[in-house]
Design a protein around this motif. Structure first.
Motif, PDB file in Angstrom:
ATOM      1  N   ASP A  56      20.619  88.140  36.896  1.00  0.00           N
ATOM      2  CA  ASP A  56      21.680  88.283  37.897  1.00  0.00           C
ATOM      3  C   ASP A  56      21.048  88.867  39.161  1.00  0.00           C
ATOM      4  O   ASP A  56      20.611  90.022  39.174  1.00  0.00           O
ATOM      5  CB  ASP A  56      22.767  89.208  37.366  1.00  0.00           C
ATOM      6  CG  ASP A  56      23.979  89.299  38.270  1.00  0.00           C
ATOM      7  OD1 ASP A  56      23.889  88.906  39.460  1.00  0.00           O
ATOM      8  OD2 ASP A  56      25.025  89.776  37.802  1.00  0.00           O
ATOM      9  N   ILE A 100      22.459  87.160  32.440  1.00  0.00           N
ATOM     10  CA  ILE A 100      23.807  86.599  32.321  1.00  0.00           C
ATOM     11  C   ILE A 100      23.731  85.189  31.742  1.00  0.00           C
ATOM     12  O   ILE A 100      22.680  84.553  31.769  1.00  0.00           O
ATOM     13  CB  ILE A 100      24.524  86.586  33.692  1.00  0.00           C
ATOM     14  CG1 ILE A 100      23.699  85.823  34.738  1.00  0.00           C
ATOM     15  CG2 ILE A 100      24.808  88.014  34.148  1.00  0.00           C
ATOM     16  CD1 ILE A 100      24.367  85.680  36.101  1.00  0.00           C
ATOM     17  N   ALA A 140      27.083  81.091  35.041  1.00  0.00           N
ATOM     18  CA  ALA A 140      26.603  81.671  36.303  1.00  0.00           C
ATOM     19  C   ALA A 140      26.850  80.700  37.452  1.00  0.00           C
ATOM     20  O   ALA A 140      27.027  79.492  37.251  1.00  0.00           O
ATOM     21  CB  ALA A 140      25.111  81.979  36.197  1.00  0.00           C
ATOM     22  N   SER A 160      26.686  86.356  38.630  1.00  0.00           N
ATOM     23  CA  SER A 160      27.653  86.251  37.538  1.00  0.00           C
ATOM     24  C   SER A 160      29.002  85.655  37.932  1.00  0.00           C
ATOM     25  O   SER A 160      29.756  85.224  37.065  1.00  0.00           O
ATOM     26  CB  SER A 160      27.871  87.621  36.905  1.00  0.00           C
ATOM     27  OG  SER A 160      28.354  88.527  37.875  1.00  0.00           O
TER      28      SER A 160
END
Length: 148
Positions: free
Chosen positions: A86, A94, A99, A119
């Motif tokens: 991230d 993530i 994403a 995210s």
């Protein structure tokens, strides 16, 4: 008596095999682990990536583009977990499929694709306003990188 010893040995073996095949990501050891695609050391906490197969085998990458390039030759159905760093929270991994991705020439990534992940769509929109570029989902990103 011998059969109870054999049963114990077999039970212990099965238990050890089950424990050793955990299907979960291992932390990336920045500065020590190497990219499974380009073999560079993984040092950037904002662009790293990894996946874990359903059998528990780990694959780590120094950049999201290395992950995507590696996956172009594999079946995603064989994978249990696909993670990307991230950008907004360095070191945090993530889910790659949920994403949102930004390709911006103002954010340099290790392999030069200028590709970052965050995210949420909201965070991606903030980065887009700050740095310019283009936003992608997991599916549109894979298509974009395969077009090159």
């Amino acid at each position: 008596m011998k059969s109870s010893i054999y049963k114990s040995i077999i039970g212990l073996t099965i238990l050890l095999l089950t424990i050793s095949c955990k299907v979960e990501p291992q932390p990336i050891e920045y500065g020590k682990d190497q990219c499974n695609f380009c073999v560079m050391n993984i040092v950037d906490k904002t662009h790293a990536a990894q996946y874990v197969t359903k059998k528990g085998k780990q694959f780590k990458f120094d950049a999201i583009e290395c992950l995507v390039n590696d996956l172009s030759e594999k079946n995603e159905d064989d994978l249990a977990i696909i993670l990307v760093a991230d950008y907004a929270d360095p070191g945090k991994m993530i889910d790659a499929k949920t994403a949102t991705y930004l390709i911006s020439p103002k954010i340099k990534s290790p392999m030069g694709a200028n590709l970052s992940a965050v995210s949420s769509k909201e965070k991606a929109t903030e980065l887009l306003q700050k740095f310019s570029g283009e936003l992608y989902t997991w599916e549109t990103l894979k298509k974009r990188l395969s077009d090159k």
